[in-house]
Design a protein around this motif. Structure first.
Motif, PDB file in Angstrom:
ATOM      1  N   GLN A 171      -6.642   7.153  -2.677  1.00 10.35           N
ATOM      2  CA  GLN A 171      -8.026   6.979  -2.234  1.00 10.35           C
ATOM      3  C   GLN A 171      -9.033   7.113  -3.368  1.00 10.35           C
ATOM      4  O   GLN A 171     -10.100   6.493  -3.331  1.00 10.35           O
ATOM      5  CB  GLN A 171      -8.359   7.982  -1.137  1.00 10.35           C
ATOM      6  CG  GLN A 171      -7.687   7.667   0.172  1.00 10.35           C
ATOM      7  CD  GLN A 171      -7.933   8.732   1.234  1.00 10.35           C
ATOM      8  OE1 GLN A 171      -8.178   9.899   0.913  1.00 10.35           O
ATOM      9  NE2 GLN A 171      -7.860   8.327   2.481  1.00 10.35           N
ATOM     10  N   GLN A 215      -9.711   3.461  -7.387  1.00  9.69           N
ATOM     11  CA  GLN A 215     -10.189   2.139  -6.987  1.00  9.69           C
ATOM     12  C   GLN A 215      -9.465   0.984  -7.685  1.00  9.69           C
ATOM     13  O   GLN A 215      -9.207  -0.038  -7.060  1.00  9.69           O
ATOM     14  CB  GLN A 215     -11.699   2.026  -7.209  1.00  9.69           C
ATOM     15  CG  GLN A 215     -12.511   2.949  -6.314  1.00  9.69           C
ATOM     16  CD  GLN A 215     -12.312   2.654  -4.848  1.00  9.69           C
ATOM     17  OE1 GLN A 215     -12.361   1.516  -4.419  1.00  9.69           O
ATOM     18  NE2 GLN A 215     -12.056   3.693  -4.064  1.00  9.69           N
ATOM     19  N   LEU A 230       0.819  -1.205   0.000  1.00  5.87           N
ATOM     20  CA  LEU A 230       0.000   0.000   0.000  1.00  5.87           C
ATOM     21  C   LEU A 230       0.860   1.266   0.000  1.00  5.87           C
ATOM     22  O   LEU A 230       0.550   2.240  -0.686  1.00  5.87           O
ATOM     23  CB  LEU A 230      -0.945   0.004   1.207  1.00  5.87           C
ATOM     24  CG  LEU A 230      -2.022  -1.072   1.213  1.00  5.87           C
ATOM     25  CD1 LEU A 230      -2.781  -1.049   2.536  1.00  5.87           C
ATOM     26  CD2 LEU A 230      -2.969  -0.903   0.048  1.00  5.87           C
ATOM     27  N   ILE A 272      -6.333   0.209  -5.728  1.00  4.72           N
ATOM     28  CA  ILE A 272      -6.653  -0.446  -4.460  1.00  4.72           C
ATOM     29  C   ILE A 272      -6.913  -1.930  -4.697  1.00  4.72           C
ATOM     30  O   ILE A 272      -6.428  -2.786  -3.947  1.00  4.72           O
ATOM     31  CB  ILE A 272      -7.854   0.246  -3.781  1.00  4.72           C
ATOM     32  CG1 ILE A 272      -7.466   1.673  -3.377  1.00  4.72           C
ATOM     33  CG2 ILE A 272      -8.349  -0.547  -2.584  1.00  4.72           C
ATOM     34  CD1 ILE A 272      -8.620   2.528  -2.893  1.00  4.72           C
TER      35      ILE A 272
END
Length: 149
Positions: free
Chosen positions: A55, A58, A40, A61
């Motif tokens: 953030q 997506q 991360l 992530i």
């Protein structure tokens, strides 16, 4: 006298099983901090450059999550242990005693995610005698001790 001895054995066995569950939680937390957090961090600051960019992205992530799943599954298939499992002195095997393959470990990982996202996976170990988790039931795997003297 004999009944009292049996109760003490059952009590000590229950304590050992509860402690074993704590070892698994300790291994999970260690894996998150030693494997997932660096992934991360590199994605956030090394690739995207900021927390806000991470953030709002997506797909990145999801890629980080899948990369974590890949690494843990690879470690389970090669060594039967992740970094957290080595630290907790436990290892993952199939119910027949053989090593876990990559795809079985990957399936087990996603079964873990599914059961924990719906919260029933958190309660399953407390409802059975052996403290087995949902993902161990469906993948037919077991976590065993491998204490190094």
């Amino acid at each position: 006298m004999k009944n009292n001895k049996i109760n003490k054995q059952e009590e000590s066995s229950s304590i050992i099983k509860k402690m074993f569950l704590i070892e698994r939680i300790k291994a999970f937390i260690t894996d998150v901090f030693m494997i997932y957090m660096p992934i991360l961090y590199i994605a956030t600051y090394g690739i995207l450059g900021s927390k806000e960019a991470f953030q709002s992205n997506q797909p990145v992530i999801l890629i980080c999550f899948l990369f974590y799943a890949f690494i843990t599954s690879l470690l389970f298939s090669l060594k039967s242990q992740t970094l957290g499992y080595i630290y907790a002195e436990i290892k993952l095997i199939r119910d027949d005693g053989k090593k876990v393959g990559f795809f079985l470990a990957l399936f087990r990982f996603f079964a873990f995610c599914f059961s924990m996202s719906l919260l029933f996976g958190f309660f399953i170990p407390f409802m059975n005698r052996n403290r087995r988790t949902f993902h161990d039931f469906v993948a037919k795997t077991s976590v065993i001790e491998c204490k190094k003297s």
